[in-house]
Write a protein that holds these residues in place. Sequence first.
Motif, mmCIF file in Angstrom:
data_model
loop_
_atom_site.group_PDB
_atom_site.id
_atom_site.type_symbol
_atom_site.label_atom_id
_atom_site.label_comp_id
_atom_site.label_asym_id
_atom_site.label_seq_id
_atom_site.Cartn_x
_atom_site.Cartn_y
_atom_site.Cartn_z
ATOM 1 N N PHE A 1 0.859 -1.176 0.000
ATOM 2 C CA PHE A 1 0.000 0.000 0.000
ATOM 3 C C PHE A 1 0.896 1.227 0.000
ATOM 4 O O PHE A 1 2.082 1.160 0.336
ATOM 5 N N SER A 2 0.321 2.339 -0.414
ATOM 6 C CA SER A 2 1.042 3.607 -0.377
ATOM 7 C C SER A 2 0.161 4.633 0.317
ATOM 8 O O SER A 2 -1.063 4.625 0.186
ATOM 9 N N LEU A 3 0.823 5.477 1.083
ATOM 10 C CA LEU A 3 0.146 6.502 1.864
ATOM 11 C C LEU A 3 0.667 7.878 1.505
ATOM 12 O O LEU A 3 1.832 8.034 1.133
ATOM 13 N N SER A 4 -0.199 8.849 1.661
ATOM 14 C CA SER A 4 0.179 10.238 1.475
ATOM 15 C C SER A 4 -0.648 11.070 2.449
ATOM 16 O O SER A 4 -1.794 10.716 2.748
ATOM 17 N N ILE A 5 -0.085 12.142 2.959
ATOM 18 C CA ILE A 5 -0.856 13.059 3.794
ATOM 19 C C ILE A 5 -1.433 14.128 2.866
ATOM 20 O O ILE A 5 -0.686 14.848 2.199
ATOM 21 N N ILE A 6 -2.763 14.169 2.804
ATOM 22 C CA ILE A 6 -3.465 15.114 1.935
ATOM 23 C C ILE A 6 -4.505 15.839 2.773
ATOM 24 O O ILE A 6 -5.375 15.206 3.377
ATOM 25 N N GLN A 7 -4.405 17.158 2.829
ATOM 26 C CA GLN A 7 -5.345 17.998 3.573
ATOM 27 C C GLN A 7 -5.550 17.496 4.999
ATOM 28 O O GLN A 7 -6.659 17.392 5.487
ATOM 29 N N GLY A 8 -4.433 17.148 5.657
ATOM 30 C CA GLY A 8 -4.479 16.728 7.046
ATOM 31 C C GLY A 8 -5.010 15.328 7.273
ATOM 32 O O GLY A 8 -5.295 14.953 8.412
ATOM 33 N N LYS A 9 -5.148 14.542 6.196
ATOM 34 C CA LYS A 9 -5.660 13.175 6.313
ATOM 35 C C LYS A 9 -4.594 12.197 5.835
ATOM 36 O O LYS A 9 -3.799 12.512 4.948
ATOM 37 N N ILE A 10 -4.611 11.003 6.423
ATOM 38 C CA ILE A 10 -3.791 9.911 5.915
ATOM 39 C C ILE A 10 -4.580 9.303 4.759
ATOM 40 O O ILE A 10 -5.649 8.729 4.966
ATOM 41 N N HIS A 11 -4.069 9.471 3.560
ATOM 42 C CA HIS A 11 -4.796 8.961 2.389
ATOM 43 C C HIS A 11 -4.131 7.687 1.881
ATOM 44 O O HIS A 11 -2.929 7.675 1.594
ATOM 45 N N LEU A 12 -4.928 6.630 1.819
ATOM 46 C CA LEU A 12 -4.467 5.363 1.256
ATOM 47 C C LEU A 12 -4.564 5.493 -0.258
ATOM 48 O O LEU A 12 -5.648 5.425 -0.831
ATOM 49 N N VAL A 13 -3.425 5.739 -0.891
ATOM 50 C CA VAL A 13 -3.387 6.023 -2.327
ATOM 51 C C VAL A 13 -3.604 4.755 -3.132
ATOM 52 O O VAL A 13 -4.413 4.717 -4.055
ATOM 53 N N ASN A 14 -2.871 3.713 -2.800
ATOM 54 C CA ASN A 14 -3.014 2.412 -3.451
ATOM 55 C C ASN A 14 -2.965 1.332 -2.397
ATOM 56 O O ASN A 14 -2.247 1.442 -1.395
ATOM 57 N N PHE A 15 -3.726 0.275 -2.652
ATOM 58 C CA PHE A 15 -3.794 -0.852 -1.728
ATOM 59 C C PHE A 15 -4.050 -2.082 -2.590
ATOM 60 O O PHE A 15 -5.106 -2.202 -3.206
ATOM 61 N N ALA A 16 -3.056 -2.958 -2.672
ATOM 62 C CA ALA A 16 -3.172 -4.110 -3.566
ATOM 63 C C ALA A 16 -2.626 -5.362 -2.886
ATOM 64 O O ALA A 16 -1.532 -5.347 -2.324
ATOM 65 N N ILE A 17 -3.414 -6.417 -2.970
ATOM 66 C CA ILE A 17 -3.023 -7.727 -2.486
ATOM 67 C C ILE A 17 -2.980 -8.646 -3.701
ATOM 68 O O ILE A 17 -3.896 -8.617 -4.538
ATOM 69 N N LEU A 18 -1.935 -9.454 -3.818
ATOM 70 C CA LEU A 18 -1.871 -10.403 -4.929
ATOM 71 C C LEU A 18 -3.126 -11.272 -4.928
ATOM 72 O O LEU A 18 -3.590 -11.695 -3.856
#
Length: 147
Positions: free
Chosen positions: A65-82
Motif C-alpha cells: 500500500f502507499s500513503l500520502s498526507i493530503i489535507q491533514g488526512k492519511i490517504h491510502l493512495v493504493n492498496f493491492a493484495i496479490l
Amino acid sequence: MISIKPSTTENNDFIRKTHHLAYREMVQRQFGKWDQPQQEEFVNHDLLEDDHEIIFFGNEPCGYFSLSIIQGKIHLVNFAILPEHQSKGIGGLVIEKLKERSNKSKKPLSIGTFKTNLDAQRFYEKHELKRCGETDTHFIYEWPEKS
C-alpha cells in the motif's frame, strides 16, 4: 500472520507486478480497457510521490500500500493484495492497522475506490469506513466518520 515493512527501491518490481495483477480487472471494468503504458506511468508516478509499505504473509510478500498526507488526512493512495492472497483476511488486518495509525496520529484515514469496485466498497463498509464523498471515478471512504 502478517507483517508490514517499509518499501525500498528493491521492491519496485514487486509493486509493479502486484499493481498490474490486482488492478487489471477493475481498471478494465471502470474504463473499458487496460492501457499498459498508462498503468506503467501511474505506478512510476506513485513510486516517486508516495510512501510505500510491503505486506508480508509469513515471509512472503503478498501486497503493498502507499500513503500520502493530503489535507491533514492519511490517504491510502493504493492498496493491492496479490490475487492468490486475497480473501484470507490480510486486507482486513491491514485496514485495522491503518485505523490504529489514524487514531494515534489523530488524522482521519481516507480511501478512494473505483465506483465499479463493489467488492472494495463492501470491504471498506465491513471495516466501518463510511462513504463521505465521490469524484467522477471514485467513492471516497473515511475513518473515523465525519461528524
